[in-house]
Design an enzyme around this catalytic site. Structure first.
Site, PDB file in Angstrom:
ATOM      1  N   ARG A  11       0.845  -1.189   0.000  1.00 52.80           N
ATOM      2  CA  ARG A  11       0.000   0.000   0.000  1.00 52.80           C
ATOM      3  C   ARG A  11       0.885   1.245   0.000  1.00 52.80           C
ATOM      4  O   ARG A  11       1.979   1.242   0.548  1.00 52.80           O
ATOM      5  CB  ARG A  11      -0.898   0.027   1.244  1.00 52.80           C
ATOM      6  CG  ARG A  11      -2.054  -0.948   1.170  1.00 52.80           C
ATOM      7  CD  ARG A  11      -2.952  -0.842   2.381  1.00 52.80           C
ATOM      8  NE  ARG A  11      -2.300  -1.283   3.584  1.00 52.80           N
ATOM      9  CZ  ARG A  11      -1.738  -0.513   4.484  1.00 52.80           C
ATOM     10  NH1 ARG A  11      -1.766   0.816   4.355  1.00 52.80           N
ATOM     11  NH2 ARG A  11      -1.149  -1.022   5.549  1.00 52.80           N
ATOM     12  N   TYR A  46      -1.430  -3.383  -6.853  1.00 53.68           N
ATOM     13  CA  TYR A  46      -1.265  -4.073  -5.568  1.00 53.68           C
ATOM     14  C   TYR A  46      -2.602  -4.137  -4.808  1.00 53.68           C
ATOM     15  O   TYR A  46      -3.352  -3.151  -4.769  1.00 53.68           O
ATOM     16  CB  TYR A  46      -0.199  -3.371  -4.707  1.00 53.68           C
ATOM     17  CG  TYR A  46      -0.210  -3.947  -3.314  1.00 53.68           C
ATOM     18  CD1 TYR A  46       0.323  -5.214  -3.088  1.00 53.68           C
ATOM     19  CD2 TYR A  46      -0.844  -3.298  -2.268  1.00 53.68           C
ATOM     20  CE1 TYR A  46       0.241  -5.799  -1.829  1.00 53.68           C
ATOM     21  CE2 TYR A  46      -0.923  -3.871  -1.011  1.00 53.68           C
ATOM     22  CZ  TYR A  46      -0.381  -5.125  -0.805  1.00 53.68           C
ATOM     23  OH  TYR A  46      -0.483  -5.700   0.433  1.00 53.68           O
ATOM     24  N   GLY A  88      -4.059  -3.851  -1.719  1.00 51.42           N
ATOM     25  CA  GLY A  88      -4.672  -2.809  -0.902  1.00 51.42           C
ATOM     26  C   GLY A  88      -4.949  -1.522  -1.659  1.00 51.42           C
ATOM     27  O   GLY A  88      -5.783  -0.709  -1.253  1.00 51.42           O
ATOM     28  N   LYS A 116      -9.655  -2.151   1.600  1.00 53.40           N
ATOM     29  CA  LYS A 116      -9.282  -0.995   2.422  1.00 53.40           C
ATOM     30  C   LYS A 116     -10.075   0.254   2.023  1.00 53.40           C
ATOM     31  O   LYS A 116     -10.454   1.061   2.858  1.00 53.40           O
ATOM     32  CB  LYS A 116      -7.781  -0.727   2.286  1.00 53.40           C
ATOM     33  CG  LYS A 116      -6.917  -1.910   2.648  1.00 53.40           C
ATOM     34  CD  LYS A 116      -7.166  -2.350   4.060  1.00 53.40           C
ATOM     35  CE  LYS A 116      -6.243  -3.487   4.459  1.00 53.40           C
ATOM     36  NZ  LYS A 116      -6.524  -3.946   5.826  1.00 53.40           N
ATOM     37  N   HIS A 166     -10.703  -2.053  11.445  1.00 56.80           N
ATOM     38  CA  HIS A 166      -9.638  -2.930  10.943  1.00 56.80           C
ATOM     39  C   HIS A 166      -9.447  -4.047  11.975  1.00 56.80           C
ATOM     40  O   HIS A 166      -8.471  -4.050  12.728  1.00 56.80           O
ATOM     41  CB  HIS A 166      -8.372  -2.078  10.781  1.00 56.80           C
ATOM     42  CG  HIS A 166      -7.262  -2.747  10.045  1.00 56.80           C
ATOM     43  ND1 HIS A 166      -5.945  -2.369  10.195  1.00 56.80           N
ATOM     44  CD2 HIS A 166      -7.251  -3.745   9.142  1.00 56.80           C
ATOM     45  CE1 HIS A 166      -5.175  -3.103   9.412  1.00 56.80           C
ATOM     46  NE2 HIS A 166      -5.950  -3.957   8.775  1.00 56.80           N
ATOM     47  N   SER A 194      -1.459  -3.709  10.233  1.00 54.28           N
ATOM     48  CA  SER A 194      -1.163  -4.639   9.139  1.00 54.28           C
ATOM     49  C   SER A 194       0.057  -5.495   9.469  1.00 54.28           C
ATOM     50  O   SER A 194       1.040  -4.986  10.017  1.00 54.28           O
ATOM     51  CB  SER A 194      -0.863  -3.849   7.876  1.00 54.28           C
ATOM     52  OG  SER A 194      -1.897  -2.924   7.648  1.00 54.28           O
ATOM     53  N   CYS A 204       0.552  -7.798  11.649  1.00 51.91           N
ATOM     54  CA  CYS A 204       0.844  -8.011  13.072  1.00 51.91           C
ATOM     55  C   CYS A 204       0.136  -9.259  13.593  1.00 51.91           C
ATOM     56  O   CYS A 204      -0.038  -9.419  14.799  1.00 51.91           O
ATOM     57  CB  CYS A 204       0.423  -6.810  13.901  1.00 51.91           C
ATOM     58  SG  CYS A 204       1.534  -5.419  13.728  1.00 51.91           S
ATOM     59  N   ASN A 256      -3.301 -14.923  11.849  1.00 58.58           N
ATOM     60  CA  ASN A 256      -2.877 -16.018  12.731  1.00 58.58           C
ATOM     61  C   ASN A 256      -3.783 -16.118  13.960  1.00 58.58           C
ATOM     62  O   ASN A 256      -4.164 -17.214  14.372  1.00 58.58           O
ATOM     63  CB  ASN A 256      -1.429 -15.801  13.203  1.00 58.58           C
ATOM     64  CG  ASN A 256      -0.437 -15.894  12.060  1.00 58.58           C
ATOM     65  OD1 ASN A 256      -0.739 -16.465  11.014  1.00 58.58           O
ATOM     66  ND2 ASN A 256       0.741 -15.336  12.244  1.00 58.58           N
ATOM     67  N   ASN A 300       6.243  -8.618   1.797  1.00 59.33           N
ATOM     68  CA  ASN A 300       4.783  -8.393   1.781  1.00 59.33           C
ATOM     69  C   ASN A 300       4.129  -9.268   0.713  1.00 59.33           C
ATOM     70  O   ASN A 300       3.107  -8.906   0.144  1.00 59.33           O
ATOM     71  CB  ASN A 300       4.488  -6.909   1.531  1.00 59.33           C
ATOM     72  CG  ASN A 300       3.019  -6.566   1.769  1.00 59.33           C
ATOM     73  OD1 ASN A 300       2.389  -7.102   2.683  1.00 59.33           O
ATOM     74  ND2 ASN A 300       2.466  -5.681   0.951  1.00 59.33           N
ATOM     75  N   ARG A 359       1.835 -12.220  -0.734  1.00 58.99           N
ATOM     76  CA  ARG A 359       0.481 -12.483  -0.232  1.00 58.99           C
ATOM     77  C   ARG A 359      -0.128 -13.728  -0.833  1.00 58.99           C
ATOM     78  O   ARG A 359       0.240 -14.166  -1.919  1.00 58.99           O
ATOM     79  CB  ARG A 359      -0.425 -11.290  -0.620  1.00 58.99           C
ATOM     80  CG  ARG A 359      -0.006  -9.955  -0.013  1.00 58.99           C
ATOM     81  CD  ARG A 359      -0.496  -9.834   1.388  1.00 58.99           C
ATOM     82  NE  ARG A 359      -0.091  -8.601   2.039  1.00 58.99           N
ATOM     83  CZ  ARG A 359      -0.811  -8.002   2.984  1.00 58.99           C
ATOM     84  NH1 ARG A 359      -1.965  -8.512   3.363  1.00 58.99           N
ATOM     85  NH2 ARG A 359      -0.366  -6.918   3.572  1.00 58.99           N
ATOM     86  N   ARG A 381       2.580  -3.957  17.775  1.00 56.25           N
ATOM     87  CA  ARG A 381       3.854  -4.662  17.802  1.00 56.25           C
ATOM     88  C   ARG A 381       4.818  -3.763  18.575  1.00 56.25           C
ATOM     89  O   ARG A 381       5.299  -2.773  18.043  1.00 56.25           O
ATOM     90  CB  ARG A 381       4.294  -4.827  16.337  1.00 56.25           C
ATOM     91  CG  ARG A 381       5.539  -5.590  16.078  1.00 56.25           C
ATOM     92  CD  ARG A 381       5.840  -5.552  14.585  1.00 56.25           C
ATOM     93  NE  ARG A 381       5.023  -6.473  13.825  1.00 56.25           N
ATOM     94  CZ  ARG A 381       5.344  -7.739  13.554  1.00 56.25           C
ATOM     95  NH1 ARG A 381       6.488  -8.219  13.977  1.00 56.25           N
ATOM     96  NH2 ARG A 381       4.540  -8.508  12.857  1.00 56.25           N
ATOM     97  N   GLY A 391      -0.550 -20.076  18.902  1.00 65.49           N
ATOM     98  CA  GLY A 391      -1.552 -20.847  19.664  1.00 65.49           C
ATOM     99  C   GLY A 391      -1.549 -20.500  21.145  1.00 65.49           C
ATOM    100  O   GLY A 391      -2.599 -20.534  21.802  1.00 65.49           O
ATOM    101  N   ASN A 396      -1.443 -17.750  22.429  1.00 68.94           N
ATOM    102  CA  ASN A 396      -2.272 -16.569  22.708  1.00 68.94           C
ATOM    103  C   ASN A 396      -3.646 -16.969  23.258  1.00 68.94           C
ATOM    104  O   ASN A 396      -4.366 -16.153  23.828  1.00 68.94           O
ATOM    105  CB  ASN A 396      -2.418 -15.697  21.456  1.00 68.94           C
ATOM    106  CG  ASN A 396      -1.087 -15.079  21.060  1.00 68.94           C
ATOM    107  OD1 ASN A 396      -0.186 -14.964  21.896  1.00 68.94           O
ATOM    108  ND2 ASN A 396      -0.945 -14.699  19.798  1.00 68.94           N
TER     109      ASN A 396
END
Ligand code: OXD
Ligand code: MN
Length: 596
Positions: free
Chosen positions: A80, A209, A211, A218, A238, A260, A262, A266, A377, A379, A410, A504, A506
């Site tokens: 982006r 791209y 985004g 977005k 977001h 983004s 972060c 997951n 980045n 994807r 982060r 996991g 988390n």
């Protein structure tokens, strides 16, 4: 004569507003052909063949990765471009100090010049799409006109695309987002991503791209939708949405805002550790949540998307086994590395690094090279139905009720593993002051801490102070508000080691948050918020963590943190809700008193 009529284009709608707009845009962009997308399997096949013939897609091993293709973008077009993204409102104040602004007339004029004839020799695809479950009262229709077959194919994965959208729009309605996209000459000097909230329009030129070019994501679902949400009394955020089901079958839904790259994908696809037998985590969404107050006074969320546009590097069987299963078929890979036999690879993939690869730019690559094989980045674009952990509620028109909102950045220092806010206002303060080290998802320096309120800094379609005021005003509107938490999976020791294993594990933090929502556990009250009492965080079998250091609150570090928040609040300027600065000052007083 109109371009569309000349080309013998078949028009699957009689909606006069849509037809007139498509004609007007075709007249400006001058494509050789106009092709309306219906979203059928045959069409997907045909567009894929077109893309293969043009070299836009490269086939992968169809036995190992059925329905999967590779695309490499122009090397100057891999993320982006926040410095080329504009909010085009009548006044600069409406866009606010954190957005780039251009006057609508100036933007239309400037971009018209770039669009003029930009589609000569190309096809203009008309991509009708719905954001949100198609039968949901909250869904929104968009139409993207694009000269990129790659974009049309991606939109077919990321949105409910084609006939479904034209049916939803109907023959008379003017209620659709007008999105115009042309890759044009892919020159960064002629690249602009412009949003016109008052016109419900997006003009994007010069980039292919995701985004910047998949306008439903977005551009519509965050920037334009956040503007609509403000005027209509809801939230476009977001945020991932996950479902957590306890062994006794109780379900809770949680929404989480992380900047983004972060780990939203997951977290939304997490598999709990063995000690949490019987717990199931399922995905409702991995990037965007539209949230409204339901008749029952709770906040209800839908995921407007229909696919995942996830970051490949770092994704593996340990960090995200569900994602690895999701991307085994019908997936478009962008800017990853490949093997000669048509497999895909990226940094952080399981197993040994192959000796030789073709890098993301198509060049030969050897193990040990100082260059990355996959772009950081790079994807994958994959349909939600591929996700083995997809929640059946993902398509529920009324959405899912949210028990907790999680903010997380982060941060290698200062911010503890988890904090619960002292109430809604304090929760908004935690979200408003959230910081994060920058990643490769946007062009620019990586690893610099920047304030990213609610992870919306690059996505808020209007003035930031007004946005934070809107969040505060939701307190009155939500009789049964979710609990608000701040988390940090990324804290490091002085010698640079992660203090918390993440992924996991988390689940351990999520479980504490859910227990707090249900009032099942107590907490320690600190000036910064509630933290887990010793023993309440389930650490059975946890390896590779320094829990004490990860959860520690170092008030000395917070003096610096609170001072730097002052700079951020100054940047927001005159529309910053005073209650937020008041919270900061009160906190600073308490922290200073406790440290002296
Ligand atoms: C994304 C992003 O692609 O946030 O989701 O950049
Ligand atoms: Mn995102």
């Amino acid at each position: 004569m109109r371009a569309s009529v000349e080309s013998g284009e078949k028009r699957p709608t009689s909606n006069p507003h849509l037809l007139a707009w498509v004609d007007e845009m075709a007249k400006m962009c001058k494509p050789d052909r106009v092709s309306w997308c219906d979203g059928s399997a045959e069409e997907k096949q045909r567009l894929t063949e077109e893309a293969l013939k043009a070299g836009v897609l490269i086939p992968l091993d169809q036995k190992k990765l059925p329905g999967c293709y590779f695309h490499h973008s122009n090397p100057n077009d891999v993320a982006r471009v926040e410095h080329l993204t504009f909010i085009c409102t009548p006044t600069k104040d409406e866009a606010g100090p954190t957005n780039n602004w251009m006057a609508p007339q100036e933007a239309y004029q400037k971009l018209s010049g770039l669009y003029d004839g930009s589609m000569k020799g190309r096809t203009m695809y008309v991509v009708p799409y719905v954001m949100g479950p198609a039968r949901s009262p909250f869904a929104k229709v968009g139409i993207e006109l694009t000269d990129s077959v790659y974009v049309a194919l991606n939109m077919g994965i990321m949105t409910r695309m084609g006939k479904v959208a034209l049916d939803r729009l109907g023959a008379e309605s003017k209620e659709f987002n007008k999105g115009l996209h042309s890759v044009a000459d892919s020159n960064p000097d002629r690249r602009f991503i412009c949003h016109f909230p008052q016109d419900n329009a997006i003009w994007s030129v010069g980039s292919g791209y995701g985004g910047n070019a998949l306008l439903g994501k977005k551009c519509l679902a965050l920037r334009i939708a956040s503007y609509l949400a403000k005027s209509e009394g809801w939230l476009a955020e977001h945020m991932l949405i996950l479902e957590a089901e306890s062994p006794s079958g109780e379900k809770h839904y949680v929404a989480g805002a992380f900047p983004s790259a972060c780990g939203k994908t997951n977290f939304a696809m997490m598999i709990p550790p063995a000690q949490f037998q019987g717990w199931k985590v399922r995905t409702v969404g991995d990037d965007i949540a539209w949230m409204r107050v339901g008749d029952d006074g709770r906040l209800w969320a839908v995921n407007p998307e229909y696919g995942y546009f996830g970051v490949a590097p770092g994704t593996n069987r340990k960090t995200n086994p569900n994602a690895m299963d999701t991307i085994k078929k019908d997936t478009l890979y962008t800017n990853v590395a490949r093997s000669k036999d048509g497999d895909v690879w990226w940094e952080g993939m399981d197993g040994e690094t192959p000796a030789e690869l073709i890098d993301w730019k198509g060049q030969p690559w050897k193990k040990g090279s100082s260059e990355k094989a996959a772009h950081p980045n790079s994807r994958f674009t994959a349909p939600v139905q591929n996700n083995p952990a997809l929640s059946p509620s993902y398509d529920d028109p009324k959405g899912v009720p949210i028990s907790a909102i999680i903010f997380g950045g982060r941060r290698s220092t200062t911010v503890p593993l988890v904090l619960q806010s002292l109430g809604w206002k304090h929760g908004v303060y935690l979200g408003a002051t959230m910081g994060s080290e920058t990643t490769a998802a946007a062009t620019g320096a990586v690893g610099v801490v920047r304030r990213d309120p609610m992870a919306m800094l690059p996505f808020c379609g209007y003035d930031m102070g007004t946005y934070l005021g809107h969040w505060l005003s939701m307190e009155k509107r939500i009789p049964k508000p979710p609990q608000v938490f701040l988390v940090n999976w990324f804290r490091k020791s002085a010698d640079g080691k992660w203090l918390w294993p993440g992924y996991g594990d988390n689940m351990r933090v999520l479980k504490w948050m859910l227990d707090r929502c249900e009032g099942k556990v107590g907490a320690t009250e600190t000036p910064l918020g509630f933290t887990p009492k010793q023993g309440d965080l389930d650490v059975r079998g946890l390896e590779g963590a320094d829990v004490a250091a990860a959860t520690r609150i170092d008030l000395k570090e917070w003096v610096g943190e609170l001072d730097s928040q002052a700079e951020w609040f100054q940047k927001i300027g005159k529309t910053l809700p005073p209650v937020l600065e008041q919270q900061r000052q009160d906190l600073l007083k308490k922290v200073k008193a406790a440290t002296t």
